[in-house]
Design a protein around this motif. Structure first.
Motif, short mmCIF file in Angstrom:
data_model
loop_
_atom_site.label_atom_id
_atom_site.label_comp_id
_atom_site.label_asym_id
_atom_site.label_seq_id
_atom_site.Cartn_x
_atom_site.Cartn_y
_atom_site.Cartn_z
N LEU A 284 14.33 -42.14 35.53
CA LEU A 284 14.29 -41.20 36.65
C LEU A 284 12.91 -41.25 37.29
O LEU A 284 11.90 -41.38 36.60
CB LEU A 284 14.60 -39.78 36.16
N LYS A 285 12.87 -41.10 38.61
CA LYS A 285 11.63 -41.33 39.34
C LYS A 285 10.98 -40.02 39.78
O LYS A 285 11.54 -39.28 40.57
CB LYS A 285 11.90 -42.20 40.57
N PRO A 286 9.79 -39.73 39.25
CA PRO A 286 9.04 -38.59 39.78
C PRO A 286 8.48 -38.94 41.15
O PRO A 286 8.54 -40.10 41.55
CB PRO A 286 7.93 -38.40 38.75
N PRO A 287 7.92 -37.97 41.89
CA PRO A 287 7.70 -36.58 41.50
C PRO A 287 8.98 -35.75 41.57
O PRO A 287 9.88 -36.05 42.36
CB PRO A 287 6.68 -36.08 42.53
N PHE A 288 9.06 -34.71 40.71
CA PHE A 288 10.23 -33.86 40.64
C PHE A 288 9.97 -32.51 41.31
O PHE A 288 8.86 -31.99 41.26
CB PHE A 288 10.61 -33.62 39.18
N ASN A 289 11.01 -31.98 41.93
CA ASN A 289 10.95 -30.64 42.51
C ASN A 289 11.27 -29.64 41.40
O ASN A 289 12.42 -29.22 41.24
CB ASN A 289 11.95 -30.53 43.67
N PRO A 305 12.18 -36.41 29.61
CA PRO A 305 12.26 -37.53 28.67
C PRO A 305 12.89 -38.79 29.25
O PRO A 305 12.75 -39.87 28.67
CB PRO A 305 13.12 -36.96 27.52
N LEU A 306 13.59 -38.64 30.38
CA LEU A 306 14.24 -39.80 31.03
C LEU A 306 13.37 -40.40 32.12
O LEU A 306 13.75 -41.41 32.72
CB LEU A 306 15.58 -39.35 31.64
N ALA A 307 12.23 -39.77 32.40
CA ALA A 307 11.37 -40.22 33.49
C ALA A 307 10.49 -41.37 33.02
O ALA A 307 10.21 -41.54 31.83
CB ALA A 307 10.50 -39.07 33.99
N SER A 308 10.04 -42.18 33.98
CA SER A 308 9.15 -43.30 33.67
C SER A 308 7.72 -42.81 33.64
O SER A 308 7.15 -42.46 34.65
CB SER A 308 9.31 -44.38 34.75
N ARG A 309 7.13 -42.76 32.42
CA ARG A 309 5.76 -42.27 32.27
C ARG A 309 4.76 -43.17 32.97
O ARG A 309 3.67 -42.77 33.33
CB ARG A 309 5.40 -42.18 30.78
N GLU A 310 5.13 -44.43 33.17
CA GLU A 310 4.17 -45.39 33.71
C GLU A 310 3.86 -45.18 35.18
O GLU A 310 2.99 -45.83 35.73
CB GLU A 310 4.71 -46.83 33.52
N GLU A 328 -0.48 -40.77 48.01
CA GLU A 328 -0.09 -41.78 48.99
C GLU A 328 0.37 -43.05 48.30
O GLU A 328 1.35 -43.68 48.69
CB GLU A 328 -1.29 -42.10 49.91
N LEU A 329 -0.35 -43.44 47.23
CA LEU A 329 0.05 -44.61 46.47
C LEU A 329 1.43 -44.41 45.89
O LEU A 329 2.27 -45.30 45.89
CB LEU A 329 -0.97 -44.90 45.36
N ALA A 330 1.69 -43.22 45.38
CA ALA A 330 3.00 -42.93 44.80
C ALA A 330 4.10 -43.09 45.85
O ALA A 330 5.16 -43.64 45.58
CB ALA A 330 3.02 -41.52 44.22
#
Length: 635
Positions: A284-289, A305-310, A328-330
């Motif tokens: 799952l791709k952050p950022p999260f609301n 726990p399903l999100a990509s920490r990297e 901005e990079l994100a």
């Protein structure tokens, strides 16, 4: 309407109607009849009505693969705002079908209670209203539904969950609905910043709050199914929940308490994690609301726990001769697949992430790498100059190793310098091609800088895994300039060359910032787009790294796809092999539990085997089986 009409029959009428406006109208009418009691029976037990494998849809909307969708932009122009609005319209059109499909496909099959039908009838009613309002707004701005291409990714994932209600709820009605909540605030801001206050208000005051209740419905009924399973398939005592954004989380907690799930919450969430990992592609791709998700009863323990920490980017990086904020990079990176980002200025803090990148993904992006942005831009320009040389001049770039010099294939042309760490090799290349003094200086400086970078990266990788004294300084570094000759005649989606892994330990790629097209194979075996990020390098692990690490490192498969009708130019540096060409697994990676997987061999033996049976003029669409070739070198 006959008193004997069932909700299933009404749902099928919606699903079998192709015109989306009529579909929305039929859905609205069916919802009113159900909510007012005119339809009182959800289904008849003896009914054997076929559920369409795919809802009826108009053919006037041009469909493309998700990876080939043009960028929507950020709302700065009317065209961008129309594209964004059209995307929302298309999403809502599928949301109508998805809501009625879950009623028709699973309600009777899973013997769901009446509240299940009522909740998803309300969701379907909302989605139909959203579609009509957004279509009206699109037309007010001078466009129409079908004016832009679209993709059917939502239905693709629905099709994959067509036999499992828990999976359908988890993926479509939790993951996808929550993702919509994540991006809506940014979308609203983009319309507002572009001067379109009417669309922004529509999204903010009508659609956004109602979408929270849709996510809440997914959470509620996934929880119900888990509870029913825990109770031995006895009917669960979930009461009707008022799915409103003000009380969604509190009401969901009350439901959990009333049904004895307080001590079993972890079981439900673990089941959710298992289901998503099985049916959803990638992390799952952050950022999260967080706020909106919480209002839906969908707290961080469900999704973090399903999100990509990297993807936690540093606050700033300096690759563009300007400091770019992490947010901005994100934004730049999340438009494609999220590979790990390694900040070389903070290497000590990044070691764990780098290890995960090379072992799990085989690909990562490098920032604060020490190569000036101007030099990177100049190198790309010089490569373009070299490709403009007469054909007979480029043919002077002959092979030192197989396919290491000038190569021409379908949609592709390449030039190469066998050992970019050697000033003599660079001098000979420039002399043979009569390269200008300006481009010669750029080529020489770039090769030196990036060679230092690739040696440093390889050494850091070894250091992360406890190999402190190994030197990559004497390894050959092959510089390759690539030109993908995409034109107006090229079919969008055409693959240039082969699906392959690199014949290297590590590759550092200078991407074309104007033309994307690189795709890598993700953890589920699907190809995903890697969008270029200015001022960064993309690093890919190759076959030699897998062998050197005795199978620990992941050699990532990738390909190049035509996504724009214009040439794409990239520059890659491949760290190939030591000067003596001897390749063997390191003793550090061999023990009783990890026996030696590969024998020692000569690098040129491997390269010859991998490439000699492929004619470069015939290899378009060929899928190289590296595993079979590498098996020849196993012990």
């Amino acid at each position: 309407m006959s008193d004997t009409e069932t909700l299933l029959e009404a749902a099928l009428e919606v699903l079998n109607t192709a015109d989306p406006i009529q579909k929305a109208r039929l859905g609205e009418a069916a919802a009113k009849r159900w909510l007012q009691g005119e339809i009182s029976v959800p289904f008849r037990q003896d009914d054997d009505l076929p559920i369409p494998n795919r809802p009826a849809r108009l053919s006037s909307v041009k469909l493309v693969a998700p990876s080939l969708m043009p960028k929507l932009g950020k709302g700065g122009s009317l065209q961008s705002r129309l594209a964004m609005l059209h995307s929302l319209v298309h999403t809502e059109s599928w949301a109508i079908d998805l809501s009625w499909d879950i009623i028709a496909r699973f309600g009777r099959k899973e013997s769901m209670p009446r509240d299940f039908f009522t909740d998803f009838v309300k969701v379907a009613q909302d989605e139909g209203r959203h579609f009509v309002l957004l279509v009206r707004r699109l037309e007010e701005l001078g466009s129409y539904y079908g004016a832009f291409p679209a993709h059917d990714g939502l239905w693709d994932s629905a099709n994959q969950t067509s036999n499992d209600l828990s999976a359908r709820l988890a993926v479509e009605h939790c993951v996808h609905e929550a993702r919509g909540l994540d991006v809506l605030p940014t979308t609203i801001s983009r319309f507002r910043n572009g001067g379109d206050e009417d669309t922004a208000n529509l999204l903010e005051t009508v659609i956004y709050p109602e979408e929270i209740t849709h996510c809440a419905a997914g959470v509620k009924w996934f929880t119900y199914l888990c509870q029913r399973k825990i109770n031995g398939h006895q009917d669960a005592n979930i009461s009707s929940v008022c799915l409103s954004p003000e009380n969604g989380a509190q009401k969901q907690q009350a439901v959990n308490r009333s049904d004895g799930l307080v001590g079993k919450k972890n079981v439900v969430i673990e089941a959710f994690h298992d289901t998503v990992r099985r049916y959803f592609r990638g992390p799952l791709k952050p950022p999260f609301n967080v706020e909106a998700r919480k209002a839906a009863g969908f707290g961080p323990d469900w999704y973090e726990p399903l999100a990509s920490r990297e993807v936690k980017f540093p606050g700033q990086y300096k690759g563009n001769n300007r400091e770019v904020e992490g947010e901005e990079l994100a934004i730049m990176a999340t438009e494609g697949f999220l590979v790990p980002v390694i900040d070389l200025d903070k290497f000590e803090e990044e070691k764990e992430k780098l290890i995960e990148a090379i072992i799990t993904y085989g690909s990562f992006r490098v920032i604060n790498h020490g190569v000036p942005q101007k030099l990177m831009s100049d190198m790309k320009a010089s490569a373009e100059h070299l490709f403009e040389l007469p054909f007979e001049v480029k043919q002077c770039n002959t092979n030192v190793i197989i396919n290491g010099g000038h190569v021409v294939a379908s949609l592709y042309e390449g030039l190469g310098i066998y050992d970019a760490s050697s000033p003599t090799e660079i001098h000979n290349f420039c002399s043979l091609l009569d390269v200008s003094s300006h481009d010669r200086e750029i080529l020489s400086t770039y090769a030196s800088k990036v060679h230092d970078l690739i040696v440093d990266l390889a050494s850091k990788i070894a250091e992360c895994l406890g190999i402190m004294s190994y030197s990559f300084q004497e390894w050959h570094s092959h510089l390759r300039m690539n030109r993908y000759n995409f034109t107006k005649e090229t079919i969008i989606g055409s693959i240039s060359g082969v699906v392959h892994t690199d014949n290297s330990f590590i590759t550092i790629l200078l991407e074309d910032e104007s033309v994307d097209g690189l795709e890598i194979m993700d953890l589920t075996g699907n190809f995903v787009s890697i969008d270029p990020v200015p001022g960064t390098f993309l690093a890919n692990m190759g076959d030699i790294a897998k062998i050197w690490s005795n199978g620990r490192f992941h050699n990532v498969r990738h390909r190049v796809v035509c996504k724009k009708a214009m040439p794409r130019t990239t520059v890659a540096l491949f760290m190939l092999a030591p000067k003596d060409n001897k390749i063997e697994p390191q003793a550090k990676f061999i023990d009783f539990e990890h026996p030696k997987l590969y024998r020692s061999f000569d690098y040129n033996e491997y390269r010859m085997l991998k490439l000699s049976n492929l004619s470069l003029t015939e290899k378009e669409h060929i899928d190289v089986n590296e595993a079979a070739i590498m098996a020849l070198f196993t012990t």
